[in-house]
Design an enzyme around this catalytic site. Structure first.
Site, PDB file in Angstrom:
ATOM      1  N   SER A 265      -7.556  -4.529   3.351  1.00 22.94           N
ATOM      2  CA  SER A 265      -6.565  -4.908   4.470  1.00 22.94           C
ATOM      3  C   SER A 265      -5.668  -3.693   4.527  1.00 22.94           C
ATOM      4  O   SER A 265      -5.795  -2.761   3.789  1.00 22.94           O
ATOM      5  CB  SER A 265      -5.951  -6.089   4.143  1.00 22.94           C
ATOM      6  OG  SER A 265      -4.809  -5.691   3.155  1.00 22.94           O
ATOM      7  N   LYS A 266      -5.277  -3.673   5.793  1.00 23.34           N
ATOM      8  CA  LYS A 266      -4.280  -2.464   6.109  1.00 23.34           C
ATOM      9  C   LYS A 266      -3.121  -2.438   5.164  1.00 23.34           C
ATOM     10  O   LYS A 266      -2.866  -1.168   4.820  1.00 23.34           O
ATOM     11  CB  LYS A 266      -3.813  -3.066   7.532  1.00 23.34           C
ATOM     12  CG  LYS A 266      -3.730  -1.546   8.294  1.00 23.34           C
ATOM     13  CD  LYS A 266      -2.914  -1.951   9.718  1.00 23.34           C
ATOM     14  CE  LYS A 266      -1.908  -1.010  10.245  1.00 23.34           C
ATOM     15  NZ  LYS A 266      -1.463  -1.419  11.673  1.00 23.34           N
ATOM     16  N   ARG A 267      -2.683  -3.285   4.672  1.00 24.98           N
ATOM     17  CA  ARG A 267      -1.664  -3.380   3.617  1.00 24.98           C
ATOM     18  C   ARG A 267      -2.118  -2.587   2.293  1.00 24.98           C
ATOM     19  O   ARG A 267      -1.241  -1.667   1.898  1.00 24.98           O
ATOM     20  CB  ARG A 267      -1.360  -4.911   3.274  1.00 24.98           C
ATOM     21  CG  ARG A 267      -0.005  -5.075   3.189  1.00 24.98           C
ATOM     22  CD  ARG A 267       0.348  -6.616   2.745  1.00 24.98           C
ATOM     23  NE  ARG A 267      -0.009  -6.574   1.336  1.00 24.98           N
ATOM     24  CZ  ARG A 267       0.628  -6.267   0.105  1.00 24.98           C
ATOM     25  NH1 ARG A 267       1.879  -5.690   0.384  1.00 24.98           N
ATOM     26  NH2 ARG A 267       0.264  -6.380  -0.992  1.00 24.98           N
ATOM     27  N   ALA A 269      -4.167  -0.340   2.354  1.00 21.69           N
ATOM     28  CA  ALA A 269      -4.260   1.065   2.531  1.00 21.69           C
ATOM     29  C   ALA A 269      -2.876   1.783   2.553  1.00 21.69           C
ATOM     30  O   ALA A 269      -2.722   2.959   2.080  1.00 21.69           O
ATOM     31  CB  ALA A 269      -4.875   1.259   4.177  1.00 21.69           C
ATOM     32  N   GLU A 270      -1.961   1.071   2.993  1.00 20.88           N
ATOM     33  CA  GLU A 270      -0.519   1.653   3.031  1.00 20.88           C
ATOM     34  C   GLU A 270      -0.159   1.821   1.303  1.00 20.88           C
ATOM     35  O   GLU A 270       0.486   2.808   1.105  1.00 20.88           O
ATOM     36  CB  GLU A 270       0.337   0.781   3.850  1.00 20.88           C
ATOM     37  CG  GLU A 270       0.198   1.011   5.300  1.00 20.88           C
ATOM     38  CD  GLU A 270       0.565  -0.191   6.001  1.00 20.88           C
ATOM     39  OE1 GLU A 270       1.220  -1.164   5.444  1.00 20.88           O
ATOM     40  OE2 GLU A 270       0.540   0.020   7.392  1.00 20.88           O
TER      41      GLU A 270
END
Length: 512
Positions: A265-267, A269-270
RNA sequence: GGUCCGUUCGUCUAGGGGUUAGGACGUAUCCCUUUCACGGAUAAAACACGGGUUCGAUUCCCGUACGGACUACCA
């Protein structure tokens, strides 16, 4: 019958293309090329509420960056257009009506509130999976329960309706997946999915079957999230009478998060500081910017190579593949079944490998790119030399400048830790002598000669060279590590060396 | 909850009824290098568990556990 292989990548333009989507596109591309077929792109924009401006352009740009552009697409149409489902809107109703006539679909007039009430009722009655199916449809408002004249009247009055597929109560649905083998599902677990929405648009389920058929798609290669609805799709092919040309299915394993479990998920990645998207993307609504691999310094070939190996392997020990080599080696049979965790380290390694295979001229261009941002310029010859000795230690093109800039900009300060440890009277002695030698020197300073002269200086000063090399490096570059010093000397040149030695001698103080 | 899918070193994976279970990334050590890196070498590191089938199962079958996807008038 030997049909030309035709595969499609069918994203919906709801934002930036996720890395998983890119891999799906890549596998489709590889399969098409391997089999001398065509790779098409179809925009699945049947949900008008989720349309995001710029998303389609993003998809196009991303595939172009990776050099896997489709043979047929909205912007490069073939004979099976249009390639946007919104532009194909008019044709879907006929197919839905066809199913209706054959008794495989029906009108339904239930409002969202009524559907919600039905689900609540079923949940309260502890029904395991509350859904619109062969049992529950008998209690809902549809053309199966309402009298024919009332159905006609409702339709005539313009009342909103959907068309649902009529899933049989008891039937075994089988499908052969090229990745997973036979998958069997009982129709009683399927629900009467909506085929046509009340806004006149088809759902994905109807549209993808109709379009795949009309576009002569031979193989459907898509993410595993579609596996549960694949039996429905098989049923639809059957009801349309298209079973003999039904595409073969291959459902790809998911990309999972690097730690723990779950879908990437994008989370994540961050959290781990790596990109999730091929290109950077600014959300038009929130204005938020998501990082891209391209902007992060990943080379398209390296990224592609990395991506290809997330769920596939050639069966031998080779790791580095050009796009052409991937095409040659690719086969669906060698796609794995299990989910794949995303490891950015491997991506970096691939990038290093590809970076090192680039010519000095190409690398020099990266280097000068970084310099121009700071308003600096150097001769191309020098840039190539710097690139040549820096490439072994770079992961990204930007590292060339970041870590090699001391060869262009003289140090203004020195690494304190190294200075405290290594700067002493011996280093001062040697550098002073070396400076004198340089000042006497005529002509260019080349690396082998530099070494000779430095040795000479050390001997004169009666100091072992090894003891003060680190200090010499510090004096010239300001830092404690870097490429071969003699190469650096050659690149810097006599005058610059004298200048830097003088500055170091005047600036550095002997500690302890 | 239900349906479906999956499970080999930390990660990506090869393999497949009898193997010292192979490779790559990462990690550690050594060599090379008058630094760091590159390169080379070595090492630690895996068949989720329980039952079958079998002379023999990591491999085949069945369970269990764990994980995931799906369960919308989204795709």
């Amino acid at each position: 019958m030997n049909r030309e292989v035709r595969v499609r990548f069918a994203p919906s333009p709801t934002g930036a293309l996720h890395i998983g989507g890119v891999r799906t596109a890549l596998y489709n591309y590889l399969f098409a090329k391997k089999n001398g077929g065509k790779f098409l792109l179809r925009i699945e924009d049947t949900d008008q509420t989720r349309f995001v401006p710029g998303a389609e352009k993003y998809i196009k740009d991303a595939l172009e960056w990776l050099n896997i552009s489709p043979d047929e697409s909205p912007w490069n149409p073939g004979d099976c257009g249009p390639y946007r489902q919104s532009e194909r809107k008019a044709m879907y109703m006929d197919y839905a009506l066809d199913l209706l006539e054959k008794g495989h679909a029906y009108y339904a007039f239930d409002t969202p509130e009524e559907l919600e009430a039905m689900r609540e009722r079923l949940t309260a009655a502890r029904v395991v999976s509350p859904q619109y199916n062969s049992i529950t449809r008998t209690q809902m408002k549809n053309s199966l329960t309402l009298p024919a004249d009332e159905v006609a009247a409702r339709l005539a009055s313009g009342e909103p309706y959907v068309i649902r597929v009529k899933i049989p109560r008891k039937e075994e649905v089988r499908l052969q997946d090229k990745v997973r083998g036979w998958v069997m599902v009982h129709s009683s677990t399927l629900d009467d999915k909506v085929l046509m929405k009340s806004d006149g648009m088809p759902t994905y389920h109807l549209a993808n079957i109709v379009d795949d058929h009309l576009m002569n798609i031979t193989h459907v290669i898509r993410g595993e999230e579609w596996l549960p609805s694949a039996p429905l799709h098989v049923l639809l092919y059957r009801y349309f009478g298209w079973e003999d040309t039904m595409p073969e299915f291959a459902h790809l394993p998911l990309l999972l998060k690097p730690d723990g479990n779950g879908k990437l998920s994008k989370r994540d990645a961050e959290k781990h500081g790596f990109p999730l998207f091929p290109l950077s993307w600014q959300d038009p609504v929130s204005g938020q910017i998501a990082d891209g691999f391209k902007e992060g310094g990943y080379l398209p070939d390296a990224f592609l190579n990395f991506l290809a190996f997330l769920g596939w392997n050639p069966g031998d020990h080779r790791e580095l593949f050009t796009l052409d080599e991937l095409v040659e080696a690719f086969s669906i049979e060698r796609i794995g079944k299990s989910g794949t965790k995303f490891d950015i380290n491997k991506a970096k390694w691939y990038n290093e490998q590809y970076l090192r295979r680039k010519s000095d001229a190409e690398l020099a261009a990266y280097l000068t790119e970084g310099m121009e941002a700071e308003g600096l310029q150097i001769p191309m010859e020098k840039a190539e030399k710097i690139a040549a000795i820096m490439k072994e230690r770079a992961t990204f093109p930007a590292d060339l400048w970041k870590e090699g800039q001391f060869m262009v900009i003289a140090p203004e300060s020195f690494d304190q830790e190294i200075a405290a440890k290594r700067w002493n009277e011996d280093s001062v002695k040697v550098l002073s002598v070396f400076k004198d030698i340089l000042e006497e020197l005529e002509g260019e300073l080349l690396a082998p000669q530099a070494k000779e002269l430095l040795n000479q200086a050390a001997e004169t000063a009666e100091v072992k060279l090894g003891k003060i090399m680190q200090a010499v490096r510090l004096a010239i570059t300001g830092i404690g590590a870097g490429p071969d010093l003699m190469e650096v000397f050659e690149i810097l040149g006599k005058q610059e060396l004298i200048k830097r030695i003088t500055f170091a001698l005047n600036t550095l103080e002997i500690k302890g």
